[in-house]
Enzyme design. Sequence first.
Site, mmCIF file in Angstrom:
data_model
loop_
_atom_site.group_PDB
_atom_site.id
_atom_site.type_symbol
_atom_site.label_atom_id
_atom_site.label_comp_id
_atom_site.label_asym_id
_atom_site.label_seq_id
_atom_site.Cartn_x
_atom_site.Cartn_y
_atom_site.Cartn_z
ATOM 1 N N GLY A 1 0.861 -1.155 0.213
ATOM 2 C CA GLY A 1 -0.086 0.127 -0.109
ATOM 3 C C GLY A 1 0.915 1.224 -0.185
ATOM 4 N N ILE B 1 2.267 2.900 2.608
ATOM 5 C CA ILE B 1 3.734 2.784 3.264
ATOM 6 C C ILE B 1 4.496 1.750 2.485
ATOM 7 C CG2 ILE B 1 4.524 1.500 5.504
ATOM 8 C CD1 ILE B 1 1.775 2.835 6.562
ATOM 9 N N THR C 1 6.095 -3.979 11.168
ATOM 10 C CA THR C 1 5.511 -2.520 11.712
ATOM 11 C C THR C 1 4.049 -2.328 11.396
ATOM 12 O OG1 THR C 1 6.287 -1.451 9.643
ATOM 13 C CG2 THR C 1 7.733 -1.530 11.514
ATOM 14 N N SER C 2 3.405 -3.499 10.859
ATOM 15 C CA SER C 2 1.962 -3.216 10.651
ATOM 16 C C SER C 2 1.075 -3.476 11.772
ATOM 17 C CB SER C 2 1.548 -4.453 9.528
ATOM 18 O OG SER C 2 1.992 -5.687 10.059
ATOM 19 N N ARG C 3 0.648 -4.515 12.157
ATOM 20 C CA ARG C 3 -0.043 -4.899 13.516
ATOM 21 C C ARG C 3 0.582 -6.241 13.883
ATOM 22 N NH1 ARG C 3 -1.064 -0.299 13.456
ATOM 23 N NH2 ARG C 3 -3.329 0.735 13.504
ATOM 24 N N GLU D 1 -0.740 -5.399 23.360
ATOM 25 C CA GLU D 1 -0.052 -3.886 23.444
ATOM 26 C C GLU D 1 -0.816 -3.164 24.575
ATOM 27 O OE1 GLU D 1 0.180 -2.251 19.720
ATOM 28 O OE2 GLU D 1 1.855 -3.245 18.822
ATOM 29 N N HIS E 1 5.798 0.149 19.364
ATOM 30 C CA HIS E 1 5.012 0.597 18.691
ATOM 31 C C HIS E 1 5.117 2.141 18.428
ATOM 32 C CE1 HIS E 1 0.746 0.059 16.889
ATOM 33 N NE2 HIS E 1 1.290 0.991 16.077
#
Length: 342
Positions: A157, A159, A238-240, A269, A292
Amino acid sequence: MGPRIYIPQPIPEVALNRLREMAEVEVFPYVDRMIGREELLKAVKGKNYLFALGEIPYTAEVIDAALPDLKGIAAMYIFPKFVDIKAATSRGVMVTGIPNMLVETTAEFTFALIMGTAWRLPEADRMLREKKWKQYQSMAFLGTRLFDKVLGIVGLGKIGKALAKRAQGCGMKVIYTKRTRLSPEEEKELHVEWRELDDLFREADIVALTPTLTPSSKGLVGERLLSLMKPKALLINTSRGAVVDEKALAKALKEGWIRGAGLDVFEKELPHPDPGPVPELLELPNVVVTPHIGSAARETREEMALRTVENLEAMIQGRRPPDLLNPEVIGEPPRDTGDRIG
């Protein structure tokens, strides 16, 4: 008496100053802990607007505690799953988010995490501080260069595309996979090559996860995909956190299926009472972990906070806020969020 706003943790000063020009503002002042449930329930009473951030849960209970004075909730978040939007909507309370203002920052951070993991920078820092560095040009400590390596991006996408440009600047070849393949023209323009998911995991020297969290991407990376990776490969997320099975990743790292991992997001988290990676991952020296912080550039956080202020200002002035998440409260059709779940 002007409108009253509550903010449950500190925000950038430039945004706070703007808010104080238009309202009475109360801020939870601490940065060393999250606000407690009882503190929050007490603090929101009598407030007209709530600033939402930091994954602090704005549940139906919190919303009800602020009624009947509450008019709107402004989240400094693209997809604020920690706000009970359904409860707010049923009570006629507007909820706003922010647009995606994080692309360049998160791409830059992701590339920094790739570099830090490949070059083992945290390990090098610890080795020097602990006086364990004994030889110059030592074989005791070697990193991995990025030049001529293959970066596989899962989820190309905005990013992912920004990340691809940074990787290409270091002489990396970029392959990608996503649910809908780009056109040949786009692939040529971006200098990227398509791969099926399994083939990407087999071929890439570094796999970077940047997909949106959906039912299809939740738990996507488990033992099967990890077992396809090269023994010298790295995994970056670094997404979820929920995209990766952390126990499977810990096993892969301990047993030498892959060389290392860089993780900024985790399955659990804040505000979970035991956030962060599974304990096994924290014990491994070949894992770089960060809390995060993919949007935690000072400039970006200021931009995010100021956009949230714009939404608050619009609500206070009786205008439609630009980033309204529940337009049905003002008689408009609901937004289509697709299959995104986080």
